[in-house]
Design a protein around this motif. Structure first.
Motif, PDB file in Angstrom:
ATOM      1  N   ARG A 250     -20.228  23.497 -13.872  1.00 18.02           N
ATOM      2  CA  ARG A 250     -19.268  22.665 -13.154  1.00 18.02           C
ATOM      3  C   ARG A 250     -18.023  23.477 -12.802  1.00 18.02           C
ATOM      4  NH1 ARG A 250     -18.922  17.302 -16.967  1.00 18.02           N
ATOM      5  NH2 ARG A 250     -20.977  16.406 -16.529  1.00 18.02           N
ATOM      6  N   SER A 251     -17.580  23.363 -11.599  1.00 17.95           N
ATOM      7  CA  SER A 251     -16.394  24.103 -11.172  1.00 17.95           C
ATOM      8  C   SER A 251     -15.138  23.496 -11.783  1.00 17.95           C
ATOM      9  CB  SER A 251     -16.272  24.092  -9.652  1.00 17.95           C
ATOM     10  OG  SER A 251     -15.956  22.788  -9.194  1.00 17.95           O
ATOM     11  N   ILE A 252     -14.105  24.319 -11.873  1.00 17.81           N
ATOM     12  CA  ILE A 252     -12.815  23.826 -12.362  1.00 17.81           C
ATOM     13  C   ILE A 252     -12.315  22.694 -11.472  1.00 17.81           C
ATOM     14  CG2 ILE A 252     -10.381  24.431 -12.530  1.00 17.81           C
ATOM     15  CD1 ILE A 252     -11.834  25.328 -14.927  1.00 17.81           C
ATOM     16  N   GLU A 253     -12.487  22.849 -10.170  1.00 16.79           N
ATOM     17  CA  GLU A 253     -12.017  21.824  -9.223  1.00 16.79           C
ATOM     18  C   GLU A 253     -12.702  20.483  -9.499  1.00 16.79           C
ATOM     19  OE1 GLU A 253     -10.985  25.673  -8.034  1.00 16.79           O
ATOM     20  OE2 GLU A 253     -13.024  24.899  -8.373  1.00 16.79           O
ATOM     21  N   HIS A 254     -14.016  20.550  -9.774  1.00 13.60           N
ATOM     22  CA  HIS A 254     -14.761  19.328 -10.081  1.00 13.60           C
ATOM     23  C   HIS A 254     -14.270  18.711 -11.385  1.00 13.60           C
ATOM     24  CE1 HIS A 254     -17.966  16.437 -10.149  1.00 13.60           C
ATOM     25  NE2 HIS A 254     -18.543  16.963 -11.227  1.00 13.60           N
ATOM     26  N   GLN A 255     -14.007  19.554 -12.378  1.00 17.34           N
ATOM     27  CA  GLN A 255     -13.511  19.061 -13.662  1.00 17.34           C
ATOM     28  C   GLN A 255     -12.152  18.388 -13.496  1.00 17.34           C
ATOM     29  OE1 GLN A 255     -15.180  18.846 -16.290  1.00 17.34           O
ATOM     30  NE2 GLN A 255     -16.698  20.464 -16.394  1.00 17.34           N
ATOM     31  N   VAL A 256     -11.303  18.949 -12.661  1.00 18.50           N
ATOM     32  CA  VAL A 256      -9.982  18.354 -12.430  1.00 18.50           C
ATOM     33  C   VAL A 256     -10.129  16.994 -11.767  1.00 18.50           C
ATOM     34  CG1 VAL A 256      -7.834  18.570 -11.122  1.00 18.50           C
ATOM     35  CG2 VAL A 256      -8.735  20.541 -12.375  1.00 18.50           C
TER      36      VAL A 256
END
Length: 402
Positions: A250-256
């Protein structure tokens, strides 16, 4: 004699670094001053077995390395931490300690994650809490992995670090721990473990080091070009599409985006955070709440969001992500904040005095078997063999020189 090297200089010349994964130069620790040297034989990452193999095969050399470190830092005593379940390793190290004639003891730890975190280990071994944001030296201790101590014992005899102990497991025919040359390829290690199982020949991926804190080798990477370094601990082969791979990808952007939309502020991440349970002011749920309600722009002045800087205390163990009922990853959010702090050269600063460890700490420790089950790795744990042959303990405990 004038002109001879000190032990710390020999350690530096041999290129000894922290073999547990951090890679911190050991000669710097050897130039400190401490009351106790703690050998980390806990090996808290699931599936890995290299520390256990070392303690069975080289107990006297590990103790000799501890004696060298004790002499360097002026420590009067040494302590080796090992999980209580590892009875063979405990007996091997206690026997070696008795043979040394030094004040070196073995303590037994419960099987929880992350018992091998150096702050956790210092508390378990000495009853002292390393200050938040500090290092074990602040509690009068130096902590070294047992493989590092083995390398120290060799370094003072003039032998540089040329090999690394690596567990190869998962979807391979013969899981084992190997003594591999630094620079050996992952492809060679997997081949030495019998190759991948027929089950996954149509598609597999590799996690480097442990399943909790390790990294995925990019899909399609040439494993002939991915090599063993001085900090490599594990090579874990998993089927493509395994849930562990999905979570790590999972990308950081998705996690945010998930944090902003789905966090329910239940505080489970904080309640189980190992550093919070030691009394450190790290409360991941407050960081998640800030993302949900304040929508911080991390490119701005971080002084606008003082609650975020506690992320600088996070070690990335991942317990918070395991216990989140919404499937979020506070660890990833903390990593994002830490990167912004590093770029802005902002450090966490204490705003109050230290607190004692949480009274419910023991009851909130997560057993390793639950970690393994939650990650979907039970097939590969406890000596189980993933290949076509019979499952035996020997397949997991075998130590092979590559």
């Amino acid at each position: 004699m004038t002109g001879t090297l000190s032990d710390a200089e020999r350690i530096e010349a041999a290129g000894v670094v922290g073999a547990g994964g951090a890679g911190f130069p050991t000669h710097i620790k050897a130039r400190g001053a401490a009351e106790v040297v703690i050998g980390n034989g806990v090996e808290c990452e699931p599936l890995l077995a290299k520390d256990k193999a070392i303690m069975r095969a080289y107990p006297d050399q590990v103790v000799a390395g501890m004696a060298v470190m004790m002499g360097c830092v002026g420590a009067k005593r040494g302590i080796v931490g090992i999980k209580r379940k590892n009875t063979r390793e405990i007996e091997a190290m206690r026997t070696a300690a008795r043979r040394s004639g030094m004040d070196i003891s073995v303590i037994e730890l419960s099987d929880f994650y992350p018992a091998g975190d150096e702050h956790v280990l210092v508390y378990e071994a000495t009853g002292r809490v390393v200050p938040a944001g500090g290092i074990p030296l602040a509690a009068g201790a130096v902590v070294s992995n047992v493989e590092t101590l083995l390398n120290v014992s060799r370094a003072v005899s003039g032998h540089p670090v040329t090999h690394k102990f690596v567990t190869v497991t998962g979807e391979v025919e013969r899981p084992a721990t190997f003594k591999a040359p630094v620079g050996a390829s992952f492809a060679r290690l997997i081949e030495a473990a019998g190759g991948v199982t027929a089950r996954v020949r149509g598609g597999f991926e590799v996690v480097q080091d442990g399943p909790m804190m390790g990294k995925i080798i990019p899909p399609g990477a040439d494993l002939e070009k991915v090599i063993v370094t001085k900090t490599t601990s594990g090579v874990i082969v998993l089927p493509s599409g395994h849930s562990l791979l999905s979570e790590k990808r999972r990308s950081i952007e998705h996690q945010v985006r998930l944090a902003r939309s789905a966090c329910i502020s239940c505080s489970q991440c904080t309640d189980h955070c190992p550093r919070y349970l030691l009394g450190h002011p790290l409360e991941p749920h407050l960081i998640m709440r800030a993302f949900g309600y304040r929508n911080p722009d991390l490119s701005e002045d971080l002084s606008k969001y003082p609650e975020l800087t506690m992320a600088g205390l996070c070690t990335g163990c991942g317990v918070c992500s395991l216990v989140c009922p919404m499937g979020l990853s506070p660890r990833c959010i903390n990593e994002r904040v830490k990167a912004a702090m590093a770029e802005a050269r902002v450090k966490w600063a204490p705003k109050r005095g230290p607190k004692p460890p949480h009274p419910a700490r023991a009851g909130r420790q997560i057993p390793s078997r639950r970690i393994v089950s939650r990650l979907g790795l039970s097939r590969y744990a406890h000596g189980q063999h993933s290949g076509s042959g019979p499952a035996t303990e020997a397949t997991r405990e075998e130590l092979i020189e590559l």
